[in-house]
Write a protein that holds these residues in place. Structure first.
Motif, mmCIF file in Angstrom:
data_model
loop_
_atom_site.group_PDB
_atom_site.id
_atom_site.type_symbol
_atom_site.label_atom_id
_atom_site.label_comp_id
_atom_site.label_asym_id
_atom_site.label_seq_id
_atom_site.Cartn_x
_atom_site.Cartn_y
_atom_site.Cartn_z
ATOM 1 N N UNK A 65 0.713 -1.022 0.139
ATOM 2 C CA UNK A 65 0.170 -0.140 0.241
ATOM 3 C C UNK A 65 0.867 0.862 -0.015
ATOM 4 N N UNK A 66 0.554 2.175 -0.994
ATOM 5 C CA UNK A 66 1.516 3.252 -0.863
ATOM 6 C C UNK A 66 1.027 4.691 -0.300
ATOM 7 N N UNK A 67 0.001 4.584 0.549
ATOM 8 C CA UNK A 67 -0.409 5.702 1.088
ATOM 9 C C UNK A 67 -0.146 6.134 2.500
ATOM 10 N N UNK A 68 0.299 4.925 3.116
ATOM 11 C CA UNK A 68 0.451 5.529 4.411
ATOM 12 C C UNK A 68 1.924 6.311 4.204
ATOM 13 N N UNK A 69 2.431 6.132 3.179
ATOM 14 C CA UNK A 69 4.088 6.215 2.799
ATOM 15 C C UNK A 69 3.582 7.336 1.714
ATOM 16 N N UNK A 70 2.641 7.930 1.418
ATOM 17 C CA UNK A 70 2.556 9.584 0.305
ATOM 18 C C UNK A 70 1.582 10.153 1.827
ATOM 19 N N UNK A 71 1.238 10.074 2.729
ATOM 20 C CA UNK A 71 1.003 10.857 4.054
ATOM 21 C C UNK A 71 1.718 11.268 4.602
ATOM 22 N N UNK A 72 2.935 10.726 4.998
ATOM 23 C CA UNK A 72 4.521 10.750 5.318
ATOM 24 C C UNK A 72 4.627 12.212 4.388
ATOM 25 N N UNK A 73 4.649 12.339 3.346
ATOM 26 C CA UNK A 73 5.150 13.424 2.382
ATOM 27 C C UNK A 73 4.223 14.333 1.809
ATOM 28 N N UNK A 74 2.970 13.738 2.553
ATOM 29 C CA UNK A 74 2.743 15.192 2.285
ATOM 30 C C UNK A 74 2.159 15.972 3.737
ATOM 31 N N UNK A 75 1.678 17.153 3.641
ATOM 32 C CA UNK A 75 1.168 18.061 5.050
ATOM 33 C C UNK A 75 -0.128 17.746 4.625
ATOM 34 N N UNK A 76 -1.213 18.590 3.337
ATOM 35 C CA UNK A 76 -1.935 18.389 3.360
ATOM 36 C C UNK A 76 -2.908 17.071 3.352
ATOM 37 N N UNK A 77 -3.358 15.671 3.701
ATOM 38 C CA UNK A 77 -3.622 14.983 3.151
ATOM 39 C C UNK A 77 -4.387 13.995 4.121
ATOM 40 N N UNK A 78 -5.390 13.965 4.374
ATOM 41 C CA UNK A 78 -5.986 13.539 5.023
ATOM 42 C C UNK A 78 -6.858 12.010 4.562
ATOM 43 N N UNK A 79 -6.477 10.934 5.712
ATOM 44 C CA UNK A 79 -6.520 9.800 5.123
ATOM 45 C C UNK A 79 -8.583 9.283 6.405
ATOM 46 N N UNK A 80 -9.610 8.858 4.688
ATOM 47 C CA UNK A 80 -10.437 8.249 5.244
ATOM 48 C C UNK A 80 -10.599 6.789 5.413
ATOM 49 N N UNK A 81 -11.032 5.766 6.630
ATOM 50 C CA UNK A 81 -10.729 4.326 6.036
ATOM 51 C C UNK A 81 -11.680 4.236 6.257
ATOM 52 N N UNK A 82 -12.119 3.300 4.707
ATOM 53 C CA UNK A 82 -13.767 3.254 4.504
ATOM 54 C C UNK A 82 -13.648 2.710 3.183
ATOM 55 N N UNK A 83 -15.065 2.265 3.362
ATOM 56 C CA UNK A 83 -15.626 1.915 1.585
ATOM 57 C C UNK A 83 -16.566 2.945 0.694
ATOM 58 N N UNK A 84 -17.076 3.378 2.159
ATOM 59 C CA UNK A 84 -18.023 4.623 1.279
ATOM 60 C C UNK A 84 -17.853 5.928 1.855
ATOM 61 N N UNK A 85 -18.159 7.260 1.215
ATOM 62 C CA UNK A 85 -17.382 8.055 1.565
ATOM 63 C C UNK A 85 -19.209 9.458 1.761
ATOM 64 N N UNK A 86 -19.293 9.784 2.527
ATOM 65 C CA UNK A 86 -20.708 9.497 3.443
ATOM 66 C C UNK A 86 -19.942 11.065 4.385
ATOM 67 N N UNK A 87 -21.360 12.181 4.447
ATOM 68 C CA UNK A 87 -21.733 13.521 5.820
ATOM 69 C C UNK A 87 -21.427 12.242 7.046
ATOM 70 N N UNK A 88 -20.555 13.083 7.579
ATOM 71 C CA UNK A 88 -19.668 13.247 9.072
ATOM 72 C C UNK A 88 -18.573 13.032 9.085
ATOM 73 N N UNK A 89 -17.781 11.879 8.229
ATOM 74 C CA UNK A 89 -16.709 11.041 8.547
ATOM 75 C C UNK A 89 -15.307 12.724 7.954
ATOM 76 N N UNK A 90 -15.952 13.714 7.275
ATOM 77 C CA UNK A 90 -14.183 14.489 7.382
ATOM 78 C C UNK A 90 -15.143 15.596 7.622
ATOM 79 N N UNK A 91 -14.804 16.836 8.299
ATOM 80 C CA UNK A 91 -15.177 17.906 8.854
ATOM 81 C C UNK A 91 -15.527 19.541 6.607
ATOM 82 N N UNK A 92 -13.973 18.789 6.769
ATOM 83 C CA UNK A 92 -13.723 19.435 5.932
ATOM 84 C C UNK A 92 -14.833 19.231 4.104
ATOM 85 N N UNK A 93 -15.078 17.694 3.889
ATOM 86 C CA UNK A 93 -16.332 17.447 2.757
ATOM 87 C C UNK A 93 -17.874 17.579 3.505
#
Length: 268
Positions: A65-93
């Motif tokens: 998996x490359x996402x854990x490494x990517x998260x250490x490369x970028x300051x503004x990187x939010x990771x949501x673990x799940x199978x679907x994006x929905x209201x309540x997971x991210x304040x930004x979204x």
């Protein structure tokens, strides 16, 4: 008399296994034998673009998996673990969703989600789409990415559409569904077999997108790609050489013999 030697040998073997299982606790968080601390930026790279990644639960356990490494490369990187994006997971979204609900006729949307498809806007046009924004507007761009196998990513995107479609535009990088995808044997940037040409890891895709979205995108892209290249290089050291399947070898040998017999002169 032999018992101490046997015990010592077993202890050495166990010690070797422990060393192989040890992880780096100060930087990359990867196993010691594939540590990437030397390749990571000295500090996470700041970006005006906020990257939000929906990370499939299965990918959390995947060694490549490359996402854990990517998260250490970028300051503004939010990771949501799940199978679907929905209201309540991210304040930004959630804030983007609320703004779009209050102003449904806004002509320009601040967020894009990356996934190939006939309705997707080619990413090369994204810079033109945002060219009319002032500096304050450009500070709020959001890039949404789905991380998983291609089957899982499609399922995640479809499941998230009812939420994302209210405030985000679908975009895609160049791809060719009619051509085969590459493997780690074909490219220094591929970790897993890709289903068709143009497919790439989440890490590479984000790097390519930031090249377009960021003022200094070429430099940011280069720094991320160098980390990915180091990751692939380390993994390639543990690859076993490909061996042709026995049945194919026998078939090829038989075909070659028939061809040679056909070439022989009748008088011989």
């Amino acid at each position: 008399m032999d018992l101490p030697e046997e015990t010592s040998s077993s202890a050495a073997a166990v010690g070797g296994d422990v060393r192989r299982r040890r992880t780096c606790t100060t930087g990359c968080g990867r196993p010691i034998n594939v540590c990437l601390c030397h390749a990571l930026p000295s500090a996470p790279v700041p970006t005006a673009t906020q990257v939000v990644i929906l990370h499939h639960p299965h990918e959390r356990r995947h060694k490549l998996a490359t996402v854990p490494v990517l998260a250490k490369c970028l300051r503004n990187c939010e990771i949501i673990v799940g199978r679907k994006m929905k209201y309540g997971q991210s304040g930004l979204l959630d804030s983007l969703h609320d703004q779009a609900s209050e102003n449904p006729n806004l002509p320009l949307r601040r967020a894009v989600y990356l996934f190939p498809g006939p309705e997707a806007l080619p990413f090369g046009e994204v810079s033109q789409m945002y060219s009319s924004l002032d500096d304050a507007g450009k500070e709020g761009l959001v890039l949404i990415v789905f991380d998983g196998t291609w089957k899982h990513a499609k399922e995640m995107m479809v499941a998230s559409l009812s939420f994302l479609s209210k405030f985000a535009v679908q975009v895609c990088l160049n791809f060719d569904a009619a051509a085969d995808g590459g493997t780690i044997f074909d490219s220094e940037l591929i970790l897993r077999k890709e289903p068709f040409a143009g497919c790439m890891s989440t890490m590479e895709a984000v790097a390519r997108c930031l090249r377009v979205l960021e003022p200094d995108g070429a430099d940011i892209e280069s720094r991320i790609i160098e980390v990915l290249r180091a990751m692939v290089s380390l993994q390639a050291c543990y690859l076993k050489p490909l061996r042709p399947r026995t049945k194919l070898v026998k078939n090829n040998a038989g075909q070659n013999k028939m061809n040679n017999d056909d070439k022989e002169s009748p008088c011989q």
